[in-house]
Design a protein around this motif. Sequence first.
Motif, PDB file in Angstrom:
ATOM      1  N   PRO A   1      36.184 -40.634  34.645  1.00 27.03           N
ATOM      2  CA  PRO A   1      36.566 -39.323  34.099  1.00 27.03           C
ATOM      3  C   PRO A   1      35.362 -38.388  34.067  1.00 27.03           C
ATOM      4  O   PRO A   1      34.267 -38.767  33.646  1.00 27.03           O
ATOM      5  CB  PRO A   1      37.043 -39.648  32.676  1.00 27.03           C
ATOM      6  N   SER A   2      35.543 -37.175  34.541  1.00 30.03           N
ATOM      7  CA  SER A   2      34.465 -36.195  34.566  1.00 30.03           C
ATOM      8  C   SER A   2      35.052 -34.798  34.399  1.00 30.03           C
ATOM      9  O   SER A   2      36.275 -34.621  34.439  1.00 30.03           O
ATOM     10  CB  SER A   2      33.655 -36.292  35.861  1.00 30.03           C
ATOM     11  N   ALA A   3      34.182 -33.835  34.212  1.00 26.23           N
ATOM     12  CA  ALA A   3      34.624 -32.455  34.007  1.00 26.23           C
ATOM     13  C   ALA A   3      33.634 -31.498  34.630  1.00 26.23           C
ATOM     14  O   ALA A   3      32.437 -31.789  34.733  1.00 26.23           O
ATOM     15  CB  ALA A   3      34.776 -32.153  32.516  1.00 26.23           C
ATOM     16  N   SER A   4      34.141 -30.356  35.077  1.00 22.90           N
ATOM     17  CA  SER A   4      33.319 -29.332  35.712  1.00 22.90           C
ATOM     18  C   SER A   4      33.895 -27.970  35.349  1.00 22.90           C
ATOM     19  O   SER A   4      35.116 -27.828  35.211  1.00 22.90           O
ATOM     20  CB  SER A   4      33.316 -29.531  37.228  1.00 22.90           C
ATOM     21  N   VAL A   5      33.027 -26.977  35.199  1.00 21.47           N
ATOM     22  CA  VAL A   5      33.507 -25.658  34.772  1.00 21.47           C
ATOM     23  C   VAL A   5      33.035 -24.580  35.733  1.00 21.47           C
ATOM     24  O   VAL A   5      31.869 -24.549  36.139  1.00 21.47           O
ATOM     25  CB  VAL A   5      33.071 -25.340  33.319  1.00 21.47           C
ATOM     26  N   ILE A   6      33.970 -23.712  36.115  1.00 23.21           N
ATOM     27  CA  ILE A   6      33.680 -22.559  36.954  1.00 23.21           C
ATOM     28  C   ILE A   6      33.444 -21.383  36.014  1.00 23.21           C
ATOM     29  O   ILE A   6      34.392 -20.879  35.391  1.00 23.21           O
ATOM     30  CB  ILE A   6      34.840 -22.251  37.921  1.00 23.21           C
ATOM     31  N   ILE A   7      32.203 -20.962  35.878  1.00 28.17           N
ATOM     32  CA  ILE A   7      31.849 -19.886  34.946  1.00 28.17           C
ATOM     33  C   ILE A   7      31.822 -18.566  35.707  1.00 28.17           C
ATOM     34  O   ILE A   7      31.114 -18.422  36.700  1.00 28.17           O
ATOM     35  CB  ILE A   7      30.478 -20.151  34.288  1.00 28.17           C
ATOM     36  N   VAL A   8      32.610 -17.602  35.229  1.00 29.58           N
ATOM     37  CA  VAL A   8      32.738 -16.297  35.872  1.00 29.58           C
ATOM     38  C   VAL A   8      32.125 -15.240  34.960  1.00 29.58           C
ATOM     39  O   VAL A   8      32.504 -15.123  33.789  1.00 29.58           O
ATOM     40  CB  VAL A   8      34.220 -15.951  36.151  1.00 29.58           C
TER      41      VAL A   8
END
Length: 346
Positions: free
Chosen positions: A54-61
């Motif tokens: 399980p992992s997570a990633s964020v697209i920051i705009v």
Amino acid sequence: MLYIRHGRPLSIFTKSFFVKQAQRQFISRTPIAMSTSTFSGSPLTIPPSPKPRPSASVIIVNERNEILLVHRNPRATAFGGMHVFPGGNFDGKQDSNLAMTAIRETFEESGLLLVSPKSGSSSDLPSEQVLDELRTSIHQQKLQFRYFLSSARLEPEVQSLLPFTQWVTPIGPPKRFHTQFYVAFLPAAPSSGFSSGSKQERIPKHDGGQEVIEARFVHPRVALDECREGKIRFMPPQFYILSTLADILEGPSNTADQRRKVETLSSGSFGRMVINPRRHENDENGRWILTFEGDETRGGSKDRKHRVLVKMEKGLASEIFMIRNFDIFEDIESHLFTVPPLPAKL
């Protein structure tokens, strides 16, 4: 929301205070034995494919419709040399959920803090120097991220993270991940520690650039152009998400309508998609055809395409072309996405 790196030192949060707490919160690392297979005259047994982590990633705009990309160190064991969004593996000792994983990893890899001051507390943060030392301690697992937030009376902005598809690494690679992607919009303010385009006020690093050697905000269209020109490389998930957002985040400034469209995708079938790339065959140019759920070869309607064409060089994607011929707002065949999504809490 606070995402700054700069701030006035807090009188109660001195460097010595945090260093002492870091020492108390030290978490020892236990090496994990790597399994190996040997050949001794009997048929070679192929080890089972590892379970996706399980992992997570964020697209920051930001307010200029630019997205934060981090450049992985070419020597990194996972995605070396690739451009990705900030993110990493779920850590049960530090993260209460995947949103916390995304927020913690963003701080470790870029220095941006997606937090707000708790009710009744000051909006100040420790000085930049102290934040850098804390960031290093957290990355080295000498200080727990959630303890730092609690001590500084900061609240993680988990509600600002919009789910934006999940991706599962295909069987084959030695490391596999089940990644929850999010999108987060920054308020209209200078992007602390960074500046628009290729000019950078600072290159965030930790451990001498052990994982990340560069971070910058760049418009999705520009990033895709750089990929086509061979200047940077993406994996299919990043290329897919960038291509999707490039069609929405048009122009040099963020608008309410653009945010509404992203929120609509997040709350609908698109945001809940769990995508398992599967290699179909090669096309006439020798490119891999990776199909996704909803493609006509994966149970989708006749002539429906949901795939990417990938040119591989030395095990890395050097060229990617996406084909998706249906409306992601209204025409997703959601019953084909049968893999259970990651739970909110692990």
